[in-house]
Design an enzyme around this catalytic site. Structure first.
Site: not given
Ligand SMILES: [Zn+2]
Length: 483
Positions: A120, A185
């Site tokens: 992401d 994340e």
């Molecule tokens: Zn990162």
């Protein structure tokens, strides 16, 4: 009287001598390894990276904005663009879009390694300020443009590319290699890194080392250091947020009480800013000074060689250097929300502030809470933990096999680079992997300097083609070295 002066003179002389001896015996500890010759990286590899950059795998603050079709496309790209990886490595998927690949090693007695990255990216705030479209994957004048070029499709795609190459060369690792690629994340890793780490722990996996993002190769960012200097993150700071509220009778603003909710809260927040938690040289910073100190000019080298004596000067230099410098030596205090009031002539009965602290290793969220309560020292201010809280990571050893492999790979891939451990001041997915290994390192092989440091999560994120090629070479060499 004369004798006293003589004695003092002698003591001073010995003291100076002591400092000088420590300085001159503080010699380079840099690993001496020859660089390896650069393997060819095909232009097709660059095209595949561009393709990955074009997919809008954005983590939004509001989960309702999640675009599943982008992540589906990314899944399809992983299978299509890396056929040897797909046919040789096992792939286990978590919450549809996070993946754990397993490349089985030939020697079961060796501990595996874990290479991490995240799929992401953060959203684009100022689309029109980008030189090239952030999701174009454009390659112009030797530079690849787009969100994710450094954070962190760079790692995911670079690692896959290196393994696809090794598979084409019929390489077979001795150690098992896990690839852990989360897809959330940027919003905490609860759907990706957390279940992947839990799965590995449940399987009894104990890794020799884990490598995730965190630091890079700095160029002229450390005063007094001319060569490129790579930092390997051996620890990361914790984060805790405390909400402060004051409730007090409000009223008409024509006749305010001597103190209102806003006054009390403002004093409390001001006190926190004025009295931050005590600064310290953490274990990771000692590691940094051990490695970098001998490479510096005389004055800095003397300070780092005699840091017990010069500690106050070293700390105050960091404190005043920059926000980032200050963050390396202490738990930082950042008020992020401050609110009260609804109308210009009404004194609000309630005021609220939210303060985020980034905790240095050696301190905990509870220490921060105690500090907040005792510093404000006013029972009318209520303090409570708020949102997401995590203590600092443990400090990974700086002499482990994992550290040495990463260090050696760096020296082999980037000729003349200096290396040093350091403390990561942001949070990474690797914090979820403390149950998988004691040896967690945070490093991504790209160059960061004055010209691109703002592009990280910002405008014009980009990477030179050569840097990307070197990244593939780095991961390839790392896997070869881990045998
Ligand atoms: Zn990162």
């Amino acid at each position: 009287m004369k004798n006293v002066f003589k004695f003092l003179g002698l003591a001073l002389l010995l003291f100076v001598l002591f400092i000088l001896i420590k300085t001159f015996t503080f010699t380079s500890q840099q690993l001496q390894v020859e660089a390896v010759s650069k393997v060819d990286i095909s232009e097709a590899a660059i095209a595949r990276f561009s393709e990955a950059l074009r997919i809008k795998t954005i983590s939004h603050e509001d989960p309702a904005d999640f675009d599943s079709s982008a992540f589906e496309n990314f899944n399809a790209l992983l299978s299509a663009n890396y056929p040897l990886v797909s046919s040789t490595l096992d792939r286990k998927t978590f919450n549809r879009y996070s993946h754990l690949y397993t490349w089985h090693g030939t020697d079961e007695s060796l501990k595996p390694i874990v290479l991490m990255g995240h799929i992401d990216v953060v959203p684009i705030a100022s689309h029109d300020q980008w030189t090239n479209d952030p999701f174009s994957g454009a390659v112009k004048d030797g530079v690849i443009w787009g969100r994710g070029t450094i954070d962190d499709k760079f790692s995911v795609i670079g690692i896959l590319e290196s393994i696809e190459m090794l598979l084409a060369e019929n390489h077979q690792p001795e150690r098992t290699i896990y690839l852990a690629f989360g897809h959330d994340e940027e919003v905490g890793g609860e759907l990706g890194a957390v279940p992947i780490a839990k799965y590995l722990v449940d399987q009894g996996v104990e890794a020799e080392f884990v490598l995730d993002e965190g630091y890079a190769i700095t160029q002229k960012l450390v005063p007094g250091v001319d060569p490129d200097l790579a930092f390997i993150g051996v620890a990361e700071k914790g984060s805790t947020t405390i909400e402060l509220t004051v409730e007090l009778a409000g009223g008409h603003s024509s006749q305010p009480a001597p103190e209102t909710a806003i006054d009390i809260l403002a004093s409390g927040v001001a006190a926190l800013k004025e009295h931050p938690m005590e600064a310290t040289i953490s274990e990771a910073m000692h590691g940094f000074m051990d490695q970098v100190g001998p490479e510096l000019g005389f004055v800095n080298r003397m300070a780092f060689a005699n840091r017990n004596i010069f500690k106050p000067i070293i700390i105050s230099t960091y404190e005043s250097a920059s926000g980032a410098g200050n963050a390396l030596v202490r738990t930082t205090t950042a008020p992020t929300i401050f609110e009260a009031g609804i109308k210009e002539n009404v004194i609000p009965y309630k005021a609220r502030a939210v303060v985020n602290f980034r905790i240095i290793p050696g301190q905990t969220a509870d220490d921060v809470m105690n500090h907040v309560v005792s510093t404000i020292n006013d029972e009318r201010v209520q303090a409570e933990f708020y949102g997401f809280n995590t203590n600092p990571s443990p400090v990974s050893p700086m002499d482990s096999e994992g550290y040495n492999i990463i260090n050696k790979t760096l020296k082999q891939t980037f000729d003349g680079v200096l290396t040093a451990p350091n403390l990561v001041i942001a949070a990474t997915d690797s914090r979820h992997f403390t149950g998988v290994s004691q040896n967690i390192y945070r490093f991504v092989p790209y160059h960061i300097n004055e010209s691109n440091i703002q592009s990280f999560h910002g405008i014009d994120e980009r990477i030179p083609v050569e840097d990307y090629k070197d990244a593939i070479r780095f991961y390839r060499q790392l896997i070869l070295n881990s045998n």
